[in-house]
Scaffold this motif. Sequence first.
Motif, PDB file in Angstrom:
ATOM      1  N   TRP A   5       0.899  -1.178   0.000  1.00  0.00           N
ATOM      2  CA  TRP A   5       0.000   0.000   0.000  1.00  0.00           C
ATOM      3  C   TRP A   5       0.923   1.209   0.000  1.00  0.00           C
ATOM      4  O   TRP A   5       1.831   1.303   0.845  1.00  0.00           O
ATOM      5  CB  TRP A   5      -0.890  -0.009   1.242  1.00  0.00           C
ATOM      6  N   TYR A  38      -0.216  11.364   2.645  1.00  0.00           N
ATOM      7  CA  TYR A  38      -1.086  12.169   3.510  1.00  0.00           C
ATOM      8  C   TYR A  38      -0.532  13.580   3.532  1.00  0.00           C
ATOM      9  O   TYR A  38       0.693  13.775   3.522  1.00  0.00           O
ATOM     10  CB  TYR A  38      -1.099  11.624   4.946  1.00  0.00           C
ATOM     11  N   THR A  59      -8.891   2.784   2.458  1.00  0.00           N
ATOM     12  CA  THR A  59      -8.799   2.857   3.913  1.00  0.00           C
ATOM     13  C   THR A  59      -9.886   3.777   4.467  1.00  0.00           C
ATOM     14  O   THR A  59     -10.260   4.754   3.812  1.00  0.00           O
ATOM     15  CB  THR A  59      -7.401   3.362   4.358  1.00  0.00           C
ATOM     16  N   ILE A  67      -6.488  11.863   9.720  1.00  0.00           N
ATOM     17  CA  ILE A  67      -5.736  11.374  10.890  1.00  0.00           C
ATOM     18  C   ILE A  67      -5.270  12.575  11.709  1.00  0.00           C
ATOM     19  O   ILE A  67      -4.517  13.421  11.204  1.00  0.00           O
ATOM     20  CB  ILE A  67      -4.516  10.528  10.454  1.00  0.00           C
ATOM     21  N   LYS A 106      -1.766  10.880  16.274  1.00  0.00           N
ATOM     22  CA  LYS A 106      -2.450   9.584  16.268  1.00  0.00           C
ATOM     23  C   LYS A 106      -1.862   8.666  15.189  1.00  0.00           C
ATOM     24  O   LYS A 106      -1.661   9.068  14.051  1.00  0.00           O
ATOM     25  CB  LYS A 106      -3.942   9.801  16.010  1.00  0.00           C
ATOM     26  N   GLY A 107      -1.606   7.411  15.573  1.00  0.00           N
ATOM     27  CA  GLY A 107      -1.058   6.443  14.630  1.00  0.00           C
ATOM     28  C   GLY A 107       0.373   6.779  14.252  1.00  0.00           C
ATOM     29  O   GLY A 107       0.962   7.750  14.750  1.00  0.00           O
ATOM     30  N   ILE A 108       0.920   5.978  13.370  1.00  0.00           N
ATOM     31  CA  ILE A 108       2.296   6.204  12.920  1.00  0.00           C
ATOM     32  C   ILE A 108       2.348   7.523  12.132  1.00  0.00           C
ATOM     33  O   ILE A 108       3.246   8.349  12.331  1.00  0.00           O
ATOM     34  CB  ILE A 108       2.776   5.020  12.027  1.00  0.00           C
ATOM     35  N   CYS A 109       1.360   7.718  11.267  1.00  0.00           N
ATOM     36  CA  CYS A 109       1.328   8.922  10.434  1.00  0.00           C
ATOM     37  C   CYS A 109       1.226  10.181  11.287  1.00  0.00           C
ATOM     38  O   CYS A 109       1.965  11.149  11.082  1.00  0.00           O
ATOM     39  CB  CYS A 109       0.151   8.851   9.462  1.00  0.00           C
ATOM     40  N   TYR A 145      -0.946   2.844  16.921  1.00  0.00           N
ATOM     41  CA  TYR A 145      -0.948   2.396  15.529  1.00  0.00           C
ATOM     42  C   TYR A 145      -2.394   2.312  15.054  1.00  0.00           C
ATOM     43  O   TYR A 145      -3.273   1.873  15.789  1.00  0.00           O
ATOM     44  CB  TYR A 145      -0.275   1.014  15.431  1.00  0.00           C
ATOM     45  N   ILE A 146      -2.634   2.767  13.817  1.00  0.00           N
ATOM     46  CA  ILE A 146      -3.980   2.677  13.238  1.00  0.00           C
ATOM     47  C   ILE A 146      -3.951   1.563  12.199  1.00  0.00           C
ATOM     48  O   ILE A 146      -3.274   1.700  11.174  1.00  0.00           O
ATOM     49  CB  ILE A 146      -4.383   4.004  12.556  1.00  0.00           C
ATOM     50  N   CYS A 156      -5.092  -0.458   9.121  1.00  0.00           N
ATOM     51  CA  CYS A 156      -5.930  -0.261   7.936  1.00  0.00           C
ATOM     52  C   CYS A 156      -6.330  -1.612   7.355  1.00  0.00           C
ATOM     53  O   CYS A 156      -7.364  -1.723   6.719  1.00  0.00           O
ATOM     54  CB  CYS A 156      -5.191   0.559   6.891  1.00  0.00           C
ATOM     55  N   GLU A 165       5.576  -1.151   8.323  1.00  0.00           N
ATOM     56  CA  GLU A 165       5.191   0.147   7.742  1.00  0.00           C
ATOM     57  C   GLU A 165       6.364   1.115   7.801  1.00  0.00           C
ATOM     58  O   GLU A 165       7.194   1.040   8.709  1.00  0.00           O
ATOM     59  CB  GLU A 165       4.003   0.707   8.541  1.00  0.00           C
ATOM     60  N   ASP A 218       3.525   7.199   2.924  1.00  0.00           N
ATOM     61  CA  ASP A 218       3.240   6.098   3.858  1.00  0.00           C
ATOM     62  C   ASP A 218       3.205   4.802   3.051  1.00  0.00           C
ATOM     63  O   ASP A 218       2.500   4.729   2.045  1.00  0.00           O
ATOM     64  CB  ASP A 218       1.882   6.357   4.517  1.00  0.00           C
ATOM     65  N   ASP A 259       2.845   0.536   3.407  1.00  0.00           N
ATOM     66  CA  ASP A 259       2.568  -0.658   4.215  1.00  0.00           C
ATOM     67  C   ASP A 259       3.079  -1.878   3.477  1.00  0.00           C
ATOM     68  O   ASP A 259       3.010  -1.954   2.249  1.00  0.00           O
ATOM     69  CB  ASP A 259       1.055  -0.845   4.394  1.00  0.00           C
TER      70      ASP A 259
END
Length: 153
Positions: free
Chosen positions: A41, A45, A64, A69, A73-76, A97-98, A100, A107, A123, A125
């Motif tokens: 993926w 962002y 997703t 985001i 929050k999350g890696i991003c 981690y979020i 998807c 990631e 980003d 994955d």
Amino acid sequence: MTFEELKPKLNDILTNTSTLRDEKLQKVCHLLSDNIDYYDWVGFYFRNGDKEELILGPYVGEPTDHTVIPFGKGICGQVAVSNQNFVVSDVTAQDNYIACSMTVKSEIVVPLFVDGENIGQIDIDSEVLDAFSESDERFLEYVNCEIAKLFTS
Ligand code: SME
């Protein structure tokens, strides 16, 4: 295809005068996901104006739900705050981690700087555990440096 072989192809996409910026970014996602086996993926962002949140841009891969985001929050969201690359060798070991997709195992997120400002990120994955190394980081930094030129001219 090797990273070195991909660089001129990246350049061709980014210097094409008849495509819009988002079309170029979409083609970059395809270039990377089509030619690097473990890039499952690939997406961008971007910061949403002055808000402390990221909005999903062009991507290739499973759709997703996480199109917005919040910073942190999350890696991003963490990369939006830290301004540093984040390589996650095993997503199950991350608290913030979020998810998807249940098939994702590792990631990488690399920030995109324009004139020193973090405006977004690439980003990626992978369904392979511990897929990313320093050579991915260097390559994706190169990709983002080239993409940054689209935002200054
Ligand atoms: N896993 C990311 C969310 C984005 S998806 O991977 C497309 C995160 O934790 O920020």
